[in-house]
Write a protein that holds these residues in place. Sequence first.
Motif, PDB file in Angstrom:
ATOM      1  N   LEU A  79       0.828  -1.208   0.000  1.00 59.78           N
ATOM      2  CA  LEU A  79       0.000   0.000   0.000  1.00 59.78           C
ATOM      3  C   LEU A  79       0.864   1.261   0.000  1.00 59.78           C
ATOM      4  CD1 LEU A  79      -2.723  -0.893   2.665  1.00 59.78           C
ATOM      5  CD2 LEU A  79      -3.090  -0.439   0.228  1.00 59.78           C
ATOM      6  N   THR A  80       1.943   1.218   0.794  1.00 59.59           N
ATOM      7  CA  THR A  80       2.813   2.385   0.902  1.00 59.59           C
ATOM      8  C   THR A  80       3.511   2.651  -0.429  1.00 59.59           C
ATOM      9  OG1 THR A  80       3.147   1.840   3.211  1.00 59.59           O
ATOM     10  CG2 THR A  80       4.704   3.382   2.241  1.00 59.59           C
ATOM     11  N   ILE A  81       4.014   1.583  -1.040  1.00 58.09           N
ATOM     12  CA  ILE A  81       4.685   1.733  -2.338  1.00 58.09           C
ATOM     13  C   ILE A  81       3.708   2.310  -3.357  1.00 58.09           C
ATOM     14  CG2 ILE A  81       5.697   0.450  -4.265  1.00 58.09           C
ATOM     15  CD1 ILE A  81       6.801  -1.534  -2.127  1.00 58.09           C
ATOM     16  N   PHE A  82       2.481   1.827  -3.292  1.00 58.94           N
ATOM     17  CA  PHE A  82       1.468   2.269  -4.237  1.00 58.94           C
ATOM     18  C   PHE A  82       1.273   3.794  -4.187  1.00 58.94           C
ATOM     19  CE2 PHE A  82      -3.088   3.163  -4.971  1.00 58.94           C
ATOM     20  CZ  PHE A  82      -3.156   2.798  -6.306  1.00 58.94           C
ATOM     21  N   VAL A  83       1.104   4.337  -2.985  1.00 59.54           N
ATOM     22  CA  VAL A  83       0.860   5.785  -2.891  1.00 59.54           C
ATOM     23  C   VAL A  83       2.093   6.583  -3.272  1.00 59.54           C
ATOM     24  CG1 VAL A  83       0.283   7.704  -1.376  1.00 59.54           C
ATOM     25  CG2 VAL A  83      -0.904   5.544  -1.140  1.00 59.54           C
ATOM     26  N   VAL A  84       3.259   6.145  -2.798  1.00 56.68           N
ATOM     27  CA  VAL A  84       4.472   6.900  -3.121  1.00 56.68           C
ATOM     28  C   VAL A  84       4.705   6.868  -4.627  1.00 56.68           C
ATOM     29  CG1 VAL A  84       6.962   7.077  -2.754  1.00 56.68           C
ATOM     30  CG2 VAL A  84       5.475   6.528  -0.845  1.00 56.68           C
ATOM     31  N   SER A 114       1.964   8.129   7.553  1.00 55.64           N
ATOM     32  CA  SER A 114       3.294   8.329   8.136  1.00 55.64           C
ATOM     33  C   SER A 114       4.345   7.559   7.342  1.00 55.64           C
ATOM     34  CB  SER A 114       3.332   7.843   9.587  1.00 55.64           C
ATOM     35  OG  SER A 114       2.419   8.553  10.375  1.00 55.64           O
ATOM     36  N   ALA A 115       3.993   6.341   6.973  1.00 53.61           N
ATOM     37  CA  ALA A 115       4.937   5.488   6.258  1.00 53.61           C
ATOM     38  C   ALA A 115       5.384   6.136   4.950  1.00 53.61           C
ATOM     39  CB  ALA A 115       4.300   4.132   5.986  1.00 53.61           C
ATOM     40  N   ILE A 116       4.431   6.786   4.302  1.00 49.99           N
ATOM     41  CA  ILE A 116       4.739   7.459   3.048  1.00 49.99           C
ATOM     42  C   ILE A 116       5.857   8.473   3.230  1.00 49.99           C
ATOM     43  CG2 ILE A 116       3.726   9.175   1.488  1.00 49.99           C
ATOM     44  CD1 ILE A 116       1.078   7.466   2.053  1.00 49.99           C
ATOM     45  N   SER A 117       5.788   9.210   4.348  1.00 46.73           N
ATOM     46  CA  SER A 117       6.800  10.250   4.560  1.00 46.73           C
ATOM     47  C   SER A 117       8.146   9.649   4.932  1.00 46.73           C
ATOM     48  CB  SER A 117       6.339  11.229   5.634  1.00 46.73           C
ATOM     49  OG  SER A 117       6.453  10.651   6.918  1.00 46.73           O
ATOM     50  N   LEU A 118       8.141   8.423   5.452  1.00 50.16           N
ATOM     51  CA  LEU A 118       9.420   7.783   5.766  1.00 50.16           C
ATOM     52  C   LEU A 118      10.130   7.346   4.487  1.00 50.16           C
ATOM     53  CD1 LEU A 118       8.283   5.730   8.874  1.00 50.16           C
ATOM     54  CD2 LEU A 118      10.248   7.269   8.846  1.00 50.16           C
ATOM     55  N   LEU A 122      11.990   6.654 -13.104  1.00 51.54           N
ATOM     56  CA  LEU A 122      10.564   6.924 -12.968  1.00 51.54           C
ATOM     57  C   LEU A 122      10.190   6.803 -11.506  1.00 51.54           C
ATOM     58  CD1 LEU A 122       8.866   4.883 -15.825  1.00 51.54           C
ATOM     59  CD2 LEU A 122       8.922   7.366 -15.543  1.00 51.54           C
ATOM     60  N   ARG A 123       9.213   7.589 -11.067  1.00 46.88           N
ATOM     61  CA  ARG A 123       8.801   7.536  -9.672  1.00 46.88           C
ATOM     62  C   ARG A 123       8.352   6.125  -9.272  1.00 46.88           C
ATOM     63  NH1 ARG A 123       7.040  10.151  -4.997  1.00 46.88           N
ATOM     64  NH2 ARG A 123       8.039  12.132  -5.410  1.00 46.88           N
ATOM     65  N   SER A 124       7.609   5.484 -10.158  1.00 46.21           N
ATOM     66  CA  SER A 124       7.106   4.154  -9.780  1.00 46.21           C
ATOM     67  C   SER A 124       8.257   3.162  -9.613  1.00 46.21           C
ATOM     68  CB  SER A 124       6.109   3.657 -10.824  1.00 46.21           C
ATOM     69  OG  SER A 124       6.688   3.755 -12.108  1.00 46.21           O
TER      70      SER A 124
END
Length: 457
Positions: free
Chosen positions: A167-172, A331-335, A350-352
């Motif tokens: 999930l975290t990878i997905f949003v980032v 929070s995880a996203i910001s880490l 690429l960002r992905s």
Amino acid sequence: MPKFPKERRFSLHGQWSSRLAFIFAVSGSAVGLGNVWKFPYIAGVNGGGAFVLVYLVCVFVIGLPIMMSEILMGRRGRRNPVETMALLGQEEGGTSRWGIVGVVGVATGFFILSYYSVIAGWAVAYIFEGASGAFRGADAQQVEQLFSRISGNWFITGFWHTAFMALTIFVVAKGVKGGLERAVRILMPALIGLLLLLLIYSMIAGDFARGFAFLFEPKFSELTGAGVLEALGHAFFTLSVGMGAVMAYGAYLPAESSIGRTSIAVVVADTLIAIVAGLVIFPIVFANGLDPAAGPGLIFQSLPLAFGQLPGGSFVAVTFFLLLSFAAWTSAISLMEPAVAWLIERQKLLRSVAAIVIGGLIWLLGFLTVFSNSVLSELTFFQGTFFDNIDFVTSNIALPVGGLAIVVFAGWFMSASSTSEELDPDAGLGYQLWRFSARFIAPVAVVCIFLNAVGVF
Ligand code: TRP
């Protein structure tokens, strides 16, 4: 309005749509497992009151000026923390070696997320436990068994850790702006609402007087040098400062937004949420004869007890752990963002792709924490299990050292004209206060706490 060199009006990664969006993003980063899971459990282990007091002082006296420093540096550099530190280091401090502070920060975020994701995985697992009615009418012993059934099983814990990292990878990968900005705006108020609801429950059904006294009556005899260091480390952890997460977010902040007011709003909100979480949990702990020093399992054992007694408890439980998982997610996203932004700028990926590479490595590293709660729980050294060590070294050493470097740079190496250009020049007294804290109070306090912890005084 600050006079940036032209090419630095914007970050390559885009910009928050408003100051409010930035407040939500930084509070989304700050409010997480630190407030609801870690704060109550370490306050419990360290005897309550006196620890809480030291923590509050650290948050406002050390954390706040460092948060302002990170945001102002991020916005001035407009790059990932490594490049921003190197660039500002060159401009203001005469050497790009300051980039090392960014490198250490990126690595720290990496290590923190590796275990953060495992705990967040427990929260996700509890959504499903709640839905299946596992807490209904459960007694203290049953909730303890449930917790060890999940945390002590590497496959179950590893599965939810994997889901959370995905999930975290997905949003980032999608970029922070689109989904996240909107989601946080709804989820944060919902989490606060639900915590207040639980507060009412714990006032009625818990031993509120005892819980309150535990949190606020300072018993200084219970406080050790190690406890003070833990309070300092947690002040950094809960505010997300010391590794460049807030610096990375600051790079996407519109030029005209006030940094001081933004930081105060975030710090106050973050603190209130932690205190309310403590006021929910300890009355339930005392009323049910649980151990306040139970450690990392504290909320996973106390809250299900409360949910089990509530009318509609399963529904409340599902909602609660859902919101906690969301808080952990933002929070995880910001880490991860500093490392990902760095890889994108450095390797032109690429960002992905960058998100998958970084997230994949963190996911792998996370298995050390997964195993340290199950098959490797007997393997202990220094502070305890692998999980205890990674938590101790990142929160209590790496974040304060990183924060110290950041605040010393902003206070001593950046010129007053640069910093005052970023921090509202009209707010004269506010600026003076920030500068005095950044130059003297925060650095001296951090150094004293370190010296105290190693037994110098
Ligand atoms: N502040 C978050 C919490 O309390 C965790 C977190 C997010 C964090 N980003 C960070 C901690 C950066 C340290 C550094 O749950």
